[in-house]
Design a protein around this motif. Structure first.
Motif, PDB file in Angstrom:
ATOM      1  N   GLU A  32     -21.005  14.493  22.954  1.00 39.61           N
ATOM      2  CA  GLU A  32     -19.795  14.704  22.161  1.00 39.61           C
ATOM      3  C   GLU A  32     -19.921  15.955  21.283  1.00 39.61           C
ATOM      4  O   GLU A  32     -20.953  16.192  20.670  1.00 39.61           O
ATOM      5  CB  GLU A  32     -19.574  13.486  21.248  1.00 39.61           C
ATOM      6  CG  GLU A  32     -19.326  12.200  22.030  1.00 39.61           C
ATOM      7  CD  GLU A  32     -19.777  10.961  21.300  1.00 39.61           C
ATOM      8  OE1 GLU A  32     -20.592  11.070  20.363  1.00 39.61           O
ATOM      9  OE2 GLU A  32     -19.317   9.869  21.669  1.00 39.61           O
ATOM     10  N   ASP A  87     -11.787   9.429  15.867  1.00 33.49           N
ATOM     11  CA  ASP A  87     -12.808   8.396  15.759  1.00 33.49           C
ATOM     12  C   ASP A  87     -12.577   7.317  16.818  1.00 33.49           C
ATOM     13  O   ASP A  87     -13.508   6.832  17.456  1.00 33.49           O
ATOM     14  CB  ASP A  87     -12.735   7.802  14.351  1.00 33.49           C
ATOM     15  CG  ASP A  87     -13.931   6.938  14.029  1.00 33.49           C
ATOM     16  OD1 ASP A  87     -15.054   7.438  14.176  1.00 33.49           O
ATOM     17  OD2 ASP A  87     -13.737   5.779  13.661  1.00 33.49           O
ATOM     18  N   ARG A  88     -11.295   6.964  17.001  1.00 35.27           N
ATOM     19  CA  ARG A  88     -10.937   5.954  18.001  1.00 35.27           C
ATOM     20  C   ARG A  88     -11.323   6.446  19.397  1.00 35.27           C
ATOM     21  O   ARG A  88     -11.871   5.685  20.196  1.00 35.27           O
ATOM     22  CB  ARG A  88      -9.433   5.698  17.912  1.00 35.27           C
ATOM     23  CG  ARG A  88      -8.918   4.630  18.817  1.00 35.27           C
ATOM     24  CD  ARG A  88      -8.858   3.303  18.087  1.00 35.27           C
ATOM     25  NE  ARG A  88      -8.015   2.336  18.782  1.00 35.27           N
ATOM     26  CZ  ARG A  88      -8.469   1.485  19.696  1.00 35.27           C
ATOM     27  NH1 ARG A  88      -9.731   1.507  20.052  1.00 35.27           N
ATOM     28  NH2 ARG A  88      -7.653   0.628  20.272  1.00 35.27           N
ATOM     29  N   GLN A 121     -17.579   6.058  24.144  1.00 31.76           N
ATOM     30  CA  GLN A 121     -18.819   5.283  24.136  1.00 31.76           C
ATOM     31  C   GLN A 121     -18.707   3.979  24.901  1.00 31.76           C
ATOM     32  O   GLN A 121     -19.726   3.390  25.254  1.00 31.76           O
ATOM     33  CB  GLN A 121     -19.216   4.950  22.699  1.00 31.76           C
ATOM     34  CG  GLN A 121     -19.801   6.116  21.967  1.00 31.76           C
ATOM     35  CD  GLN A 121     -19.850   5.836  20.472  1.00 31.76           C
ATOM     36  OE1 GLN A 121     -19.692   4.711  20.026  1.00 31.76           O
ATOM     37  NE2 GLN A 121     -20.062   6.885  19.702  1.00 31.76           N
ATOM     38  N   SER A 122     -17.473   3.491  25.073  1.00 31.48           N
ATOM     39  CA  SER A 122     -17.374   2.167  25.685  1.00 31.48           C
ATOM     40  C   SER A 122     -16.629   2.146  27.009  1.00 31.48           C
ATOM     41  O   SER A 122     -16.867   1.271  27.827  1.00 31.48           O
ATOM     42  CB  SER A 122     -16.700   1.198  24.708  1.00 31.48           C
ATOM     43  OG  SER A 122     -15.433   1.683  24.353  1.00 31.48           O
ATOM     44  N   LEU A 143     -16.944  11.627  11.179  1.00 28.30           N
ATOM     45  CA  LEU A 143     -17.074  11.491  12.637  1.00 28.30           C
ATOM     46  C   LEU A 143     -18.534  11.480  13.097  1.00 28.30           C
ATOM     47  O   LEU A 143     -18.840  10.936  14.157  1.00 28.30           O
ATOM     48  CB  LEU A 143     -16.286  12.597  13.345  1.00 28.30           C
ATOM     49  CG  LEU A 143     -14.767  12.501  13.151  1.00 28.30           C
ATOM     50  CD1 LEU A 143     -14.065  13.629  13.877  1.00 28.30           C
ATOM     51  CD2 LEU A 143     -14.227  11.166  13.664  1.00 28.30           C
ATOM     52  N   ALA A 144     -19.409  12.072  12.323  1.00 27.89           N
ATOM     53  CA  ALA A 144     -20.853  12.034  12.607  1.00 27.89           C
ATOM     54  C   ALA A 144     -21.210  12.456  14.032  1.00 27.89           C
ATOM     55  O   ALA A 144     -21.961  11.785  14.730  1.00 27.89           O
ATOM     56  CB  ALA A 144     -21.406  10.635  12.302  1.00 27.89           C
ATOM     57  N   ILE A 145     -20.607  13.560  14.502  1.00 27.67           N
ATOM     58  CA  ILE A 145     -21.034  14.165  15.774  1.00 27.67           C
ATOM     59  C   ILE A 145     -21.227  15.664  15.532  1.00 27.67           C
ATOM     60  O   ILE A 145     -20.660  16.222  14.592  1.00 27.67           O
ATOM     61  CB  ILE A 145     -20.025  13.919  16.933  1.00 27.67           C
ATOM     62  CG1 ILE A 145     -18.631  14.452  16.597  1.00 27.67           C
ATOM     63  CG2 ILE A 145     -19.970  12.443  17.293  1.00 27.67           C
ATOM     64  CD1 ILE A 145     -17.699  14.482  17.802  1.00 27.67           C
ATOM     65  N   LEU A 188     -13.607   8.594  20.139  1.00 26.01           N
ATOM     66  CA  LEU A 188     -15.073   8.584  20.265  1.00 26.01           C
ATOM     67  C   LEU A 188     -15.571   7.188  20.657  1.00 26.01           C
ATOM     68  O   LEU A 188     -16.493   7.054  21.459  1.00 26.01           O
ATOM     69  CB  LEU A 188     -15.720   9.029  18.950  1.00 26.01           C
ATOM     70  CG  LEU A 188     -15.656  10.533  18.690  1.00 26.01           C
ATOM     71  CD1 LEU A 188     -16.009  10.842  17.242  1.00 26.01           C
ATOM     72  CD2 LEU A 188     -16.607  11.277  19.616  1.00 26.01           C
ATOM     73  N   GLY A 189     -14.915   6.174  20.087  1.00 24.91           N
ATOM     74  CA  GLY A 189     -15.251   4.801  20.471  1.00 24.91           C
ATOM     75  C   GLY A 189     -14.978   4.546  21.941  1.00 24.91           C
ATOM     76  O   GLY A 189     -15.758   3.894  22.635  1.00 24.91           O
ATOM     77  N   MET A 190     -13.874   5.084  22.434  1.00 26.10           N
ATOM     78  CA  MET A 190     -13.515   4.925  23.855  1.00 26.10           C
ATOM     79  C   MET A 190     -14.542   5.627  24.743  1.00 26.10           C
ATOM     80  O   MET A 190     -14.932   5.108  25.785  1.00 26.10           O
ATOM     81  CB  MET A 190     -12.146   5.555  24.125  1.00 26.10           C
ATOM     82  CG  MET A 190     -11.055   4.943  23.312  1.00 26.10           C
ATOM     83  SD  MET A 190     -10.374   3.583  24.217  1.00 26.10           S
ATOM     84  CE  MET A 190      -8.999   3.149  23.248  1.00 26.10           C
TER      85      MET A 190
END
Lengths: 269, 220
Positions: free
Chosen positions: A175, A153-154, A160-161, A202-204, A156-158
């Protein structure tokens, strides 16, 4: 038009290198010219799993530093014509990679290859950032276990950002979730997170499910990507995953425990 | 460790604004005295902000006004939004010029809307207003807003509403699984929460320094 795919996870030991080796091999076997890069500088493993460790002369860091040209460092796979490996350096550390250096290597690879797979190191530090920065797509490798899911999850945040696509406001990194080491019987017993649990958190979209399988360890130690073991469940699951990555629709297998009939039990399955 | 000899601390106080009008010093004096005489003890040394908007700087100087106000036993603390001549005089007299709320654009009501999932380790800040998250918030993610927080996906992370002290801020979760919730600094851990709110659409508000939960659809 070549595609850069990062295989990443956050947590270590969840199957990134196994996945990188098998997916790269699968893509190459399907006729796509593919290179797989080991971004785990200092902990060179991909060459072992690919069975080419004795042929490493120059590595990724040598190319970044201009000490060797790309074609000197690329190792051609012995089993697949379309497959090349760019190994990591064992003697350097991850700070040896710079954005400019990685970009110049990727730009050169793009002229020759359809698929560029980046095998990320574990963690969320510099090495992992370098591996995901230029990605067009990401295969997020996860185990059905809470800490692995949290770390994914972390990451995935990376993606995105902190990726180039995010920084430039381009279309976001595509993803894919790959759930490895799945044991349906342990899920049924409540010891392991289920596929639904993981996809809910995780919603992907899911690209594949790899069952826990003895063939993976055997394949790694033997230096043969497990996808080449076509009789093993893990090998078949990776083949499905590659097909899906190429746009094919395949039903999900190995989600539930295979019931053995009494005949099979009697004569051995 | 050595204690610092100087410390700056933020604090907010309520000050009375004294609106002055009149064309001459005598008019001003008369009006002031008639006010103060009504409650001399209340007004004694009362700190006030001066609103000079009804005075004409060409008739009355700031120093004249100041001495008159002080003569009436009031303590001027500053001048509210002064016109240019009074601003210059205030600067010479080292009297602070305070910007009133009337002229600043409304700080509240600015809404931040997030459409993407907020992942573990990410922080989102809804500055000067509400924060609305249309997707899920993962465990280990943090939402901060000066106003209220609304989450339409599963809420598994942490939320800090009323971060600058607004105790009227509320938190609305479509699917409450949050690790920690806080409003205006009062917080509450998942462990302390009544399990009946788990996974339910819930509103959280601050009441007598405690976070109160209530179901958003109690009749279902």
């Amino acid at each position: 038009m070549s595609k850069i795919i990062v295989v990443t996870s956050g947590k270590g030991g969840v199957g990134k290198t196994t996945t990188s080796a098998s997916i790269a091999t699968g893509l190459a076997k399907s006729g796509h010219k593919t290179v797989v890069i080991d971004f785990d500088i200092g902990l060179r493993n991909l060459d072992l799993v690919m069975g080419c460790e004795r042929r490493v002369v120059y590595d990724f860091v040598n190319v970044v530093n201009g000490e060797a040209n790309l074609n000197q460092a690329l190792i051609k796979d012995k089993r697949c014509d379309n497959l090349y490996i760019l190994p990591a350096s064992q003697t350097r550390d991850k700070d040896a990679l710079t954005i400019e250096g990685v970009q110049s290597v990727l730009d050169q690879l793009k002229t020759q290859f359809e698929f560029i797979l980046c095998d990320s190191p574990a963690g969320i530090e510099h090495g992992a950032m370098m591996a995901l920065y230029f990605a067009d797509e990401a295969i997020v490798t996860t185990n059905p276990e809470v800490s692995s899911v949290r770390d994914s999850d972390r990451i995935l945040g990376m993606l995105q950002s902190r990726s180039l696509r995010a920084e430039q406001g381009l279309e976001p990194v595509k993803e894919h979730l790959l759930l490895c080491r799945y044991v349906p019987s342990r899920v049924d017993a409540g010891d392991m997170l289920s596929l639904e649990d993981v996809t809910e958190i995780l919603a992907i979209p899911l690209i594949g499910l790899i069952p826990e399988c003895g063939s993976v360890l055997k394949a790694s130690n033997g230096g043969t990507p497990v996808i080449l073991d076509e009789t093993s469940p893990a090998g078949q699951a990776y083949a499905d995953t590659v097909a899906r990555l190429l746009g094919e629709e395949r039903p999900l297998r190995f989600v539930s425990e295979e019931r053995k009939g009494w005949l099979k039990k009697l004569f051995g399955g | 460790m050595q204690r610092p000899s100087v410390e700056f601390k933020g604090a907010s106080f309520t000050l009375s604004v004294l609106k002055l009008s009149g064309h001459t010093l005598d008019q001003l004096k008369q009006q002031l005295n008639s006010h103060v005489e009504r409650a001399p003890r209340l007004f004694h040394q009362m700190p006030v902000l001066l609103d000079l908007s009804a005075l004409d700087p060409s008739n009355l100087s700031l120093s004249q006004v100041l001495s008159q106000v002080q003569a009436s036993q009031l303590t001027p603390m500053g001048v509210l939004d002064p016109a240019a001549p009074y601003r210059q005089q205030a600067e010479q007299l080292a009297l602070p010029c305070i910007r009133g709320h009337r002229h600043t654009p409304s700080r509240h009501g600015r809404t931040t809307v997030i459409e993407q999932p907020v992942r573990s380790g990410q922080q989102v800040y809804g500055k000067d207003g509400d924060l609305v998250v249309m997707a899920g918030v993962s465990a280990g993610a943090e939402l901060v807003a000066d106003g209220s927080i609304h989450v339409y996906g599963p809420m598994r992370g942490r939320a800090f509403a009323g971060a600058t002290g607004n105790s009227d801020a509320r938190i609305f979760c479509h699917d409450l699984q949050a690790e920690l919730l806080a409003i205006a600094g009062t917080y509450h851990l998942a462990e302390e929460r009544d399990p009946k709110f788990w996974g339910k659409p819930t509103m959280i508000r601050l009441e007598q320094n405690r976070l109160c939960h209530s179901l958003l659809r109690p009749f279902e």
